[in-house]
Scaffold this active site. Structure first.
Site, PDB file in Angstrom:
ATOM      1  CD  GLN A 156      -2.051  -0.027 -11.879  1.00 28.02           C
ATOM      2  OE1 GLN A 156      -1.443   0.503 -10.957  1.00 28.02           O
ATOM      3  NE2 GLN A 156      -2.836  -1.076 -11.686  1.00 28.02           N
ATOM      4  N   GLY A 295      -5.720   5.499  -6.328  1.00 30.10           N
ATOM      5  CA  GLY A 295      -5.411   5.918  -4.969  1.00 30.10           C
ATOM      6  C   GLY A 295      -4.188   5.181  -4.488  1.00 30.10           C
ATOM      7  N   GLY A 296      -4.212   3.877  -4.719  1.00 36.30           N
ATOM      8  CA  GLY A 296      -3.076   3.060  -4.350  1.00 36.30           C
ATOM      9  C   GLY A 296      -3.092   1.783  -5.160  1.00 36.30           C
ATOM     10  CG  MET A 297      -1.128  -1.281  -8.120  1.00 35.80           C
ATOM     11  SD  MET A 297      -2.716  -2.155  -8.354  1.00 35.80           S
ATOM     12  CE  MET A 297      -2.145  -3.859  -8.266  1.00 35.80           C
ATOM     13  CD  GLU A 298      -3.682  -4.540  -5.065  1.00 40.49           C
ATOM     14  OE1 GLU A 298      -3.843  -3.315  -5.216  1.00 40.49           O
ATOM     15  OE2 GLU A 298      -4.466  -5.389  -5.540  1.00 40.49           O
ATOM     16  CG  ASN A 299       2.517  -2.624  -7.611  1.00 36.48           C
ATOM     17  OD1 ASN A 299       1.856  -3.410  -8.287  1.00 36.48           O
ATOM     18  ND2 ASN A 299       2.544  -1.320  -7.872  1.00 36.48           N
ATOM     19  CD  GLU A 345      -9.526  -4.176  -4.894  1.00 39.28           C
ATOM     20  OE1 GLU A 345      -9.529  -3.593  -3.794  1.00 39.28           O
ATOM     21  OE2 GLU A 345      -8.515  -4.253  -5.624  1.00 39.28           O
ATOM     22  CE1 TYR A 408     -11.489  -1.215  -4.251  1.00 48.11           C
ATOM     23  CE2 TYR A 408     -12.773  -1.564  -6.242  1.00 48.11           C
ATOM     24  CZ  TYR A 408     -11.565  -1.315  -5.624  1.00 48.11           C
ATOM     25  OH  TYR A 408     -10.436  -1.167  -6.379  1.00 48.11           O
ATOM     26  NE  ARG A 575      -7.593   8.203  -5.460  1.00 51.38           N
ATOM     27  CZ  ARG A 575      -7.761   8.270  -4.156  1.00 51.38           C
ATOM     28  NH1 ARG A 575      -7.334   9.326  -3.493  1.00 51.38           N
ATOM     29  NH2 ARG A 575      -8.346   7.287  -3.494  1.00 51.38           N
ATOM     30  CE  LYS A 577     -12.623   7.839  -3.929  1.00 52.85           C
ATOM     31  NZ  LYS A 577     -12.054   7.763  -2.584  1.00 52.85           N
TER      32      LYS A 577
HETATM   33  N1  BES Z   1      -6.050  -2.888  -6.649  1.00 52.96           N
HETATM   34  C1  BES Z   1      -6.711  -1.635  -6.577  1.00 52.96           C
HETATM   35  C2  BES Z   1      -6.474  -0.759  -7.768  1.00 52.96           C
HETATM   36  C3  BES Z   1      -6.906  -1.352  -9.099  1.00 52.96           C
HETATM   37  C4  BES Z   1      -8.089  -2.039  -9.231  1.00 52.96           C
HETATM   38  C5  BES Z   1      -6.119  -1.164 -10.211  1.00 52.96           C
HETATM   39  C6  BES Z   1      -8.455  -2.568 -10.468  1.00 52.96           C
HETATM   40  C7  BES Z   1      -6.492  -1.679 -11.429  1.00 52.96           C
HETATM   41  C8  BES Z   1      -7.668  -2.398 -11.568  1.00 52.96           C
HETATM   42  C9  BES Z   1      -6.341  -0.863  -5.312  1.00 52.96           C
HETATM   43  O1  BES Z   1      -6.109  -1.679  -4.214  1.00 52.96           O
HETATM   44  C10 BES Z   1      -7.510   0.003  -4.944  1.00 52.96           C
HETATM   45  O2  BES Z   1      -8.539  -0.525  -4.680  1.00 52.96           O
HETATM   46  N2  BES Z   1      -7.322   1.325  -4.895  1.00 52.96           N
HETATM   47  C11 BES Z   1      -8.346   2.267  -4.505  1.00 52.96           C
HETATM   48  C12 BES Z   1      -8.126   2.764  -3.114  1.00 52.96           C
HETATM   49  C13 BES Z   1      -8.935   2.113  -2.065  1.00 52.96           C
HETATM   50  C14 BES Z   1      -8.756   2.799  -0.726  1.00 52.96           C
HETATM   51  C15 BES Z   1     -10.376   1.862  -2.361  1.00 52.96           C
HETATM   52  C16 BES Z   1      -8.263   3.477  -5.418  1.00 52.96           C
HETATM   53  O3  BES Z   1      -7.382   3.516  -6.270  1.00 52.96           O
HETATM   54  O4  BES Z   1      -9.065   4.384  -5.262  1.00 52.96           O
HETATM   55 ZN    ZN Z   2      -7.881  -2.581  -3.525  1.00 50.23          ZN
END
Ligand code: BES
Ligand code: ZN
Length: 623
Positions: A156, A295-299, A345, A408, A575, A577
């Site tokens: 990550q 939740g996800g990571m945009e690799n 974001e 966000y 996760r 979150k």
């Molecule tokens: N790029 C982020 C994840 C991230 C942010 C990793 C900052 C490390 C540092 C990813 O796109 C993201 O925003 N994921 C969210 C999901 C989204 C639907 C809001 C998450 O992980 O909850």
């Molecule tokens: Zn994001």
């Protein structure tokens, strides 16, 4: 407003090519100073990274070499790279002979600078190294935690973690291409955020073929910031969805995952219709084990995804729309520093909603918007003023300290405001021009400010208030959702004495259940929760969003019916979150801090170093 169209259209026509950028697009911009990197790209810049790494599961390390191709200004003889917990084994110049190097003392939160003395003609250097025990980007999972018979590794990189597995200029203002040869034990699969070059090959050594190990090769030909270099290795299977989209996951999960994300190709083509051509070739999903901290990571080319989005009814696929949208906002046009994180974001949340609206209709998106707005206001009440600013001041802080709903959701509100101001048609042209005109570049808030100042009617919006101001501006949009108002009506009936079973909940979607749980009065007692649980089965929900909201609610009311499920959830799922709110709710209960510590003790081996660190901080808050 007419004037806007005439400004936008000609530029749009010039810029609608797809595929790799012209070689000048990322070089034409000066490198922005980044306080979260110790490297020196303004003098010597890394342009390409060639990785030769072996994954050593027994030692929980990566070991090998990175060859860095350089672009040097006249008279620069020092290359400075970021590292964190790396053990440097040696450095060689372009002629293959050793070069002088030193690892500087650790700087708070930023790791250690690797300083290399270059000779004339060194257009590349090779760094031999292995990763250290405290490598923050790496998470090694035991077979049990990976849910099978084999261990697992994933990386990550965001925000500043890539330096713990690659010596690099770890700032989003510097873009590199990369290629990689990765050695891994059979029968594991290796995937990266890059094009796969011909699958795996047998490893041929001086004394013949190695039966135990395979080499996997990758190539990323489009310039990306280092935080998007990503690697995963484990027992992984592929299910094709379309010519350019596949879903990857553990064998036990892959069919359910392919079913959940069956709309993937439609999602990509829908996004293209709104945002412009998808410029990365393939768009694949990798569903990771539940320990994955996001939740996800945009690799790029390969979104990493938590398995908690697999609800069985496609109700949580907005996470995929979000990560896909980063293919434009974030990966194509990147925040140049972490103070500009909202550019990644906020734009992405807005674009995610546009994709979701096109695919599933406005009603569904409105519900998400209302819930996000409520969440943002709740969150902001507890925040310090600096945290509510879009363009954050992170001096002396780790970038992740700026992570909250503000970049966000306040970020997305800004774009909704612009849309309202211009009308969707004109706003869409503006958005396209922003992406096309800055493709494969890293941008700052002030770049956006100049871009908009040239294109918006004078006085139409106070950009400084939006970008630098505290809290929500006066003109922030406010959304309403009839479907959620219906939920509040049922809650009122409940408050007036209706039994849970009498409530009219038929056909409710996830967002409505979330509103139902979150809008329960704060003083709802444990007996009422038990009745609701009996009627609606929240504790047994297979929908992680609903379950997490319910568990948080249950903790607050001391409802014992959730206890076993809460513990298993906290131990299985990494996760953050979910972990953050649940641990926070726990420590607020009498005796809750001890209980939280006890659960954390058992859960910690399964948490990513970043999640573990943040949970620990919560457990130690004011206590
Ligand atoms: N790029 C982020 C994840 C991230 C942010 C990793 C900052 C490390 C540092 C990813 O796109 C993201 O925003 N994921 C969210 C999901 C989204 C639907 C809001 C998450 O992980 O909850
Ligand atoms: Zn994001």
């Amino acid at each position: 407003m007419k004037a806007l169209i005439s400004v936008v259209t000609p530029l749009l026509l010039l810029a609608c090519g797809s595929g790799a950028p012209s070689s000048t697009s990322s070089e034409s911009r000066a490198i922005v100073k980044d306080e979260h990197s110790l490297s020196n790209p303004a003098e010597v810049r890394v342009e390409h990274i060639k990785l030769d790494l072996e994954i050593l599961f027994a030692e929980q390390r990566l070991k090998g070499r990175a060859i860095l191709k350089l672009s040097r200004g006249a008279g620069s003889h020092t290359l400075v790279l970021d590292t964190q917990a790396l053990e440097i084994l040696g450095v060689e110049g372009a002629d293959g002979r050793p070069r002088e190097w030193s690892l500087e003392p650790a700087v708070d939160r930023l790791g250690r600078a690797l300083r290399i003395t270059l000779r004339d003609g060194d257009d590349e250097v090779g760094v031999r190294y292995r990763t250290g025990e405290g490598a923050e980007a790496l998470q090694f999972l035991s077979p049990a935690m990976a849910g099978g018979e084999h261990p697992y590794l994933f990386t990550q990189g965001e925000s500043i973690l890539t330096r713990s597995w690659i010596p690099c200029q770890d700032t989003p203002g510097v873009r590199v291409t990369y290629d990689a040869n990765i050695i891994a034990p059979r029968p594991l699969t290796v995937l990266m955020s890059a094009d796969r070059r011909g699958g795996s090959r047998e490893l041929v050594q001086d004394d013949g073929i190695d039966e135990e190990r395979l080499v996997w090769s990758f190539e990323m030909t489009r310039p990306i910031p280092c935080y998007l270099i990503a690697l995963a290795c484990g027992e992984i299977e592929e299910r094709p969805i379309s010519e350019r989209c596949s879903v990857y996951a553990a064998p036990s999960l892959v069919d359910a995952a392919a079913e959940e994300f069956a709309d993937l190709e439609e999602m990509v083509s829908t996004a293209e219709g709104i945002l412009g051509p998808y410029r990365w070739g393939r768009y694949d999903l990798l569903v990771l084990p539940p320990a994955f901290p996001y939740g996800g990571m945009e690799n790029p080319t390969l979104t990493f995804l938590t398995p908690t989005v697999i609800a069985g009814d496609r109700s949580l696929v907005s996470v995929v729309a979000h990560e896909l949208a980063h293919s434009w906002s974030g990966n194509l046009v990147t925040n140049a520093t972490w103070s500009d994180f909202w550019l990644n974001e906020g734009f992405t949340v807005y674009c995610e909603r546009r994709i979701m609206e096109a695919l599933y209709g406005l009603e569904r998106v409105r519900m998400d918007e209302v819930l996000a707005g409520e969440g943002l206001e709740r969150e902001m009440q507890e925040m310090q003023a600096w945290q509510t600013v879009l363009h954050t001041n992170l001096t002396g802080k780790h970038p992740d300290e700026g992570f909250s709903g503000v970049p966000y959701n306040k970020g997305a509100l800004f774009l909704h405001r612009l849309e309202a101001l211009l009308g969707r048609r004109e706003f869409d042209l503006l958005l396209r021009e922003w992406f096309d005109g800055h493709a494969f570049q890293s941008v700052t808030t002030s770049d956006l400010e100049s871009f908009l100042a040239e294109r918006l009617p004078p006085g139409a919006i106070d950009l400084t208030d939006w970008f630098e101001g505290v809290g929500l501006p006066q003109d922030a949009p406010h959304f309403e959702s009839p479907a959620l108002e219906q939920v509040d009506e049922e809650l009122e009936r409940l408050a007036e004495g209706a039994a849970p079973k009498e409530l009219e909940t038929a056909g409710w979607v996830t967002a409505q259940w979330l509103a139902f749980i979150r809008h329960l009065p704060a003083d709802t007692d444990a007996e009422t929760l038990a009745l609701l649980d009996q009627a609606f089965g929240f504790t047994q929900s297979g929908n992680a969003e609903i379950l997490a909201a319910w568990l948080e609610r249950g903790i607050a009311s001391g409802y014992a019916g959730i206890d076993a499920r809460l513990e298993s959830f906290l131990i299985e799922v990494g996760r953050f979150k979910y972990l953050g709110p649940l641990y926070r709710a726990l420590v607020q209960r009498p005796g809750g801090r001890e209980r939280a510590r006890e659960i954390f003790e058992r859960a910690r081996p399964g948490y990513h170093p970043v999640s573990a660190g943040r949970v620990e901080a919560i457990l130690n808050e004011n206590g």
